[in-house]
Design a protein around this motif. Sequence first.
Motif, PDB file in Angstrom:
ATOM      1  N   MET A   1       0.841  -1.202   0.000  1.00  0.00           N
ATOM      2  CA  MET A   1       0.000   0.000   0.000  1.00  0.00           C
ATOM      3  C   MET A   1       0.876   1.252   0.000  1.00  0.00           C
ATOM      4  N   ASN A   2       0.281   2.368  -0.380  1.00  0.00           N
ATOM      5  CA  ASN A   2       0.962   3.661  -0.367  1.00  0.00           C
ATOM      6  C   ASN A   2       0.452   4.449   0.833  1.00  0.00           C
ATOM      7  N   ILE A   3       1.336   4.685   1.801  1.00  0.00           N
ATOM      8  CA  ILE A   3       0.927   5.260   3.085  1.00  0.00           C
ATOM      9  C   ILE A   3       1.715   6.533   3.354  1.00  0.00           C
ATOM     10  N   LEU A   4       1.023   7.568   3.826  1.00  0.00           N
ATOM     11  CA  LEU A   4       1.665   8.825   4.199  1.00  0.00           C
ATOM     12  C   LEU A   4       1.632   8.969   5.714  1.00  0.00           C
ATOM     13  N   MET A   5       2.821   9.097   6.331  1.00  0.00           N
ATOM     14  CA  MET A   5       2.938   9.347   7.772  1.00  0.00           C
ATOM     15  C   MET A   5       3.030  10.851   7.998  1.00  0.00           C
ATOM     16  N   ALA A   6       2.235  11.389   8.931  1.00  0.00           N
ATOM     17  CA  ALA A   6       2.256  12.818   9.227  1.00  0.00           C
ATOM     18  C   ALA A   6       2.630  13.049  10.688  1.00  0.00           C
ATOM     19  N   LEU A   7       3.689  13.845  10.893  1.00  0.00           N
ATOM     20  CA  LEU A   7       4.169  14.172  12.246  1.00  0.00           C
ATOM     21  C   LEU A   7       4.260  15.685  12.385  1.00  0.00           C
ATOM     22  N   SER A   8       4.180  16.184  13.607  1.00  0.00           N
ATOM     23  CA  SER A   8       4.475  17.601  13.850  1.00  0.00           C
ATOM     24  C   SER A   8       5.344  17.693  15.088  1.00  0.00           C
ATOM     25  N   GLN A   9       6.542  18.251  14.931  1.00  0.00           N
ATOM     26  CA  GLN A   9       7.487  18.306  16.048  1.00  0.00           C
ATOM     27  C   GLN A   9       8.628  19.247  15.698  1.00  0.00           C
ATOM     28  N   LEU A  10       9.227  19.813  16.738  1.00  0.00           N
ATOM     29  CA  LEU A  10      10.385  20.680  16.559  1.00  0.00           C
ATOM     30  C   LEU A  10      11.641  20.066  17.154  1.00  0.00           C
ATOM     31  N   GLU A  11      11.484  19.004  17.952  1.00  0.00           N
ATOM     32  CA  GLU A  11      12.613  18.228  18.459  1.00  0.00           C
ATOM     33  C   GLU A  11      12.186  16.771  18.526  1.00  0.00           C
ATOM     34  N   VAL A  12      13.149  15.878  18.726  1.00  0.00           N
ATOM     35  CA  VAL A  12      12.844  14.450  18.708  1.00  0.00           C
ATOM     36  C   VAL A  12      11.817  14.108  19.784  1.00  0.00           C
ATOM     37  N   THR A  13      10.836  13.300  19.407  1.00  0.00           N
ATOM     38  CA  THR A  13       9.784  12.878  20.326  1.00  0.00           C
ATOM     39  C   THR A  13       9.569  11.373  20.205  1.00  0.00           C
TER      40      THR A  13
ATOM     41  N   THR B   1      10.037   3.890  13.187  1.00  0.00           N
ATOM     42  CA  THR B   1      10.114   2.436  13.388  1.00  0.00           C
ATOM     43  C   THR B   1       9.037   1.731  12.570  1.00  0.00           C
ATOM     44  N   LEU B   2       7.825   2.265  12.636  1.00  0.00           N
ATOM     45  CA  LEU B   2       6.700   1.696  11.883  1.00  0.00           C
ATOM     46  C   LEU B   2       6.954   1.797  10.384  1.00  0.00           C
ATOM     47  N   ALA B   3       7.421   2.954   9.936  1.00  0.00           N
ATOM     48  CA  ALA B   3       7.659   3.176   8.502  1.00  0.00           C
ATOM     49  C   ALA B   3       8.685   2.201   7.943  1.00  0.00           C
ATOM     50  N   ASP B   4       9.799   2.026   8.652  1.00  0.00           N
ATOM     51  CA  ASP B   4      10.860   1.127   8.160  1.00  0.00           C
ATOM     52  C   ASP B   4      10.365  -0.307   8.039  1.00  0.00           C
ATOM     53  N   GLU B   5       9.592  -0.766   9.017  1.00  0.00           N
ATOM     54  CA  GLU B   5       9.093  -2.144   8.956  1.00  0.00           C
ATOM     55  C   GLU B   5       8.057  -2.295   7.848  1.00  0.00           C
ATOM     56  N   LEU B   6       7.225  -1.285   7.646  1.00  0.00           N
ATOM     57  CA  LEU B   6       6.242  -1.344   6.558  1.00  0.00           C
ATOM     58  C   LEU B   6       6.938  -1.375   5.201  1.00  0.00           C
ATOM     59  N   ILE B   7       8.028  -0.632   5.061  1.00  0.00           N
ATOM     60  CA  ILE B   7       8.805  -0.653   3.819  1.00  0.00           C
ATOM     61  C   ILE B   7       9.422  -2.035   3.613  1.00  0.00           C
ATOM     62  N   ASN B   8       9.930  -2.633   4.689  1.00  0.00           N
ATOM     63  CA  ASN B   8      10.487  -3.996   4.595  1.00  0.00           C
ATOM     64  C   ASN B   8       9.452  -4.986   4.075  1.00  0.00           C
ATOM     65  N   ARG B   9       8.178  -4.709   4.311  1.00  0.00           N
ATOM     66  CA  ARG B   9       7.099  -5.613   3.910  1.00  0.00           C
ATOM     67  C   ARG B   9       6.551  -5.299   2.514  1.00  0.00           C
ATOM     68  N   GLY B  10       7.160  -4.334   1.835  1.00  0.00           N
ATOM     69  CA  GLY B  10       6.756  -4.048   0.462  1.00  0.00           C
ATOM     70  C   GLY B  10       5.827  -2.877   0.289  1.00  0.00           C
ATOM     71  N   ASN B  11       5.567  -2.108   1.355  1.00  0.00           N
ATOM     72  CA  ASN B  11       4.726  -0.928   1.242  1.00  0.00           C
ATOM     73  C   ASN B  11       5.570   0.286   0.838  1.00  0.00           C
ATOM     74  N   LYS B  12       4.916   1.275   0.271  1.00  0.00           N
ATOM     75  CA  LYS B  12       5.577   2.541  -0.048  1.00  0.00           C
ATOM     76  C   LYS B  12       5.176   3.560   1.017  1.00  0.00           C
ATOM     77  N   ILE B  13       6.178   4.165   1.680  1.00  0.00           N
ATOM     78  CA  ILE B  13       5.906   5.090   2.781  1.00  0.00           C
ATOM     79  C   ILE B  13       6.547   6.440   2.502  1.00  0.00           C
ATOM     80  N   MET B  14       5.803   7.514   2.784  1.00  0.00           N
ATOM     81  CA  MET B  14       6.327   8.873   2.758  1.00  0.00           C
ATOM     82  C   MET B  14       6.047   9.511   4.117  1.00  0.00           C
ATOM     83  N   ILE B  15       6.916  10.428   4.545  1.00  0.00           N
ATOM     84  CA  ILE B  15       6.746  11.115   5.825  1.00  0.00           C
ATOM     85  C   ILE B  15       6.726  12.619   5.597  1.00  0.00           C
ATOM     86  N   VAL B  16       5.735  13.295   6.181  1.00  0.00           N
ATOM     87  CA  VAL B  16       5.723  14.757   6.208  1.00  0.00           C
ATOM     88  C   VAL B  16       5.809  15.194   7.666  1.00  0.00           C
ATOM     89  N   SER B  17       6.669  16.188   7.926  1.00  0.00           N
ATOM     90  CA  SER B  17       6.875  16.647   9.294  1.00  0.00           C
ATOM     91  C   SER B  17       7.650  17.944   9.291  1.00  0.00           C
TER      92      SER B  17
END
Length: 424
Positions: A1-13, A21-37
Amino acid sequence: MNILMALSQLEVTGAEVYGVTLADELINRGNKIMIVSDTLTKKCKAEYIKLEFNKRGLGNRINQVKTLLKIIRENNIQVVHAHSRASSWSSAIACKIAGIPLVTSTHGRQPVHLSRKVFKAFGDLTIPVCENIQTHLVNDLGVNPNKSVVLRNPIDTSLYSFEAKEDKKEKKIISIIGRLSGPKGDVAYSLLEVLSAIDNLHIRIIGGKDIPEKFIKFKNLENIEFLGYVNDVPNKIKESDIIIGAGRVAVEAILSGCPVIAVGEAKYIGCITPNNLSEGLKSNFGDIDFSEQIIIDSKTLTSDIETALNLTNENLLNLREMTTDEFDLYKIVDKIEKIYSKTYVEKKKYEIPVIMYHRVVNDESEAGVHGTYITAKKFDEHMRFLKENGYETITFKELKKLNWRNRFNREKKLIMLTFDDGYE
């Protein structure tokens, strides 16, 4: 699947660590992941696009929605997964316009005000990381209990090796891990006021970009060390005799065989043992509770330090096994993938069609008494229709080989033909 992860932060949380962590494992399983933050401090295999969700003016919100829609349409995004209030607000509008599902993870307590109750922005389903958050969402914000499911932070527990304790150091290292801003900063300050007066302790403060002014009085003390933000937190945990923290920090320490005194921005739990682990899980180790204030007194903290130092390797190993079962990365990601698929099917009303035939007969004289048949002529018409309209038949075995996540690929029109009741 094609999944977009959305985060809002100014320092590591913790939400960023969760998302990556979730994105990397989903990519390992053949999904396409993008992150906006706003920022992304952790390494990740996903494509990252900067989007400043923390700019919350109306004009900024409109631009955020426009940018999200552009990303969704250009990349055929099928599900958006938001990990914060700010990102979920803009994502909810973009997903509604695009007609795709929004899944949210709720990592902490939410502000309770009228606008939040009216425009909840928790999506088609929200995933609170502990039971207290779920209770809060249902009771205080009116979230439908059927639209939430508790799943803990996914952690690759194999990365944390258990190391048996060796009681050799005369001066014990106690590490306080967490931000020095906001409520967590207030807790860290209260802890330091007590710990700085206890002999034979070396206190490490790990986290935060800068040292707030009120902490300056501790900076020059010989037994207190401010390390700031560090990349090798697992190694700092292993160097410590006790970890004080909440959320993911507490979990990583338990997995590494390090005693934990759980205290978060909402509750002081104390030394975690097999007997009170469930209490820790329920509140995300002190981060989410309904107490009016946190009380940290010298007597209780000193007693908990003694309890932590006296935990046996057997106690600590038992804790690790219990915690591993709760936070296992692969089990949790399995469940999240199913959530993506289910919400997409429900929203788009789209899934691989399955046609269930019974008998195929030459003519109606062979029909029998149950009427569960189709004539060879009509069956031939069905097959010609499917072929002429670009359908491709597939079996369950073939789907597994293809990677079942690809069943939503619009480039292929997959269909299953089944024959029930054992008719050949």
